[in-house]
Design a protein around this motif. Structure first.
Motif: not given
Length: 150
Positions: A26-41, A90-99
């Motif tokens: 769920l933490s990994v999948v939350s990354h995708i949902a969070a990145d779809m939400f309009p945000h600054w980074d 770490f799971a929630a940030q994983f896609l960022d770490w992998a890129s």
């Protein structure tokens, strides 16, 4: 979303779901949902920044995510195991770490780095300051309140 935002979500998931077989995916999948939400980074308007500035902002964000997770565990979710919380962060940030190998160092082999970066680029819904920060903070505060009281 910022690394700090993903960390808050991962911490809230860890505090709410004690089963790691459910919480970590769920933490990994939350990354995708969070990145779809309009945000600054730190990547917002990256083409207007130097590579060094972008890298420094990203490092600061990751450092802030470590501190914010610790503070949330100490003051808001003291019943949550800190190791378990950081595992979910770490799971929630994983896609960022992998890129990161591709994004910062242009490492294309193995190609998974590039493909993760391209996927992230497609799903990211960036919004400039101030509203990209205001909306992100608002949703994160709401998620922490929900996690605290469920």
């Amino acid at each position: 979303m910022t690394a700090t935002g993903h960390a808050v979500i991962g911490t809230a998931i860890a505090a709410s779901i004690s089963n790691p077989f459910l919480a970590i995916p769920l933490s990994v999948v939350s990354h995708i949902a969070a990145d779809m939400f309009p945000h600054w980074d730190p990547g917002t308007n990256r083409h207007k920044k130097t590579h060094d500035r972008f890298f420094e902002e990203a490092v600061f964000d990751v450092a802030a995510s470590i501190v914010v997770t610790f503070l949330l565990i100490i003051f808001v979710f003291p019943q949550t195991n800190i190791f378990y919380a950081y595992l979910n962060v770490f799971a929630a940030q994983f896609l960022d770490w992998a890129s990161m190998p591709y994004l910062f160092f242009k490492i294309k082999n193995p190609t998974i780095f590039y493909h993760v970066y391209r996927f992230q680029k497609r799903i990211n819904n960036r919004m400039d300051k101030p509203w990209g920060i205001v909306g992100q903070v608002g949703i994160l505060v709401l998620l922490v309140i929900i996690a605290k009281y469920i």
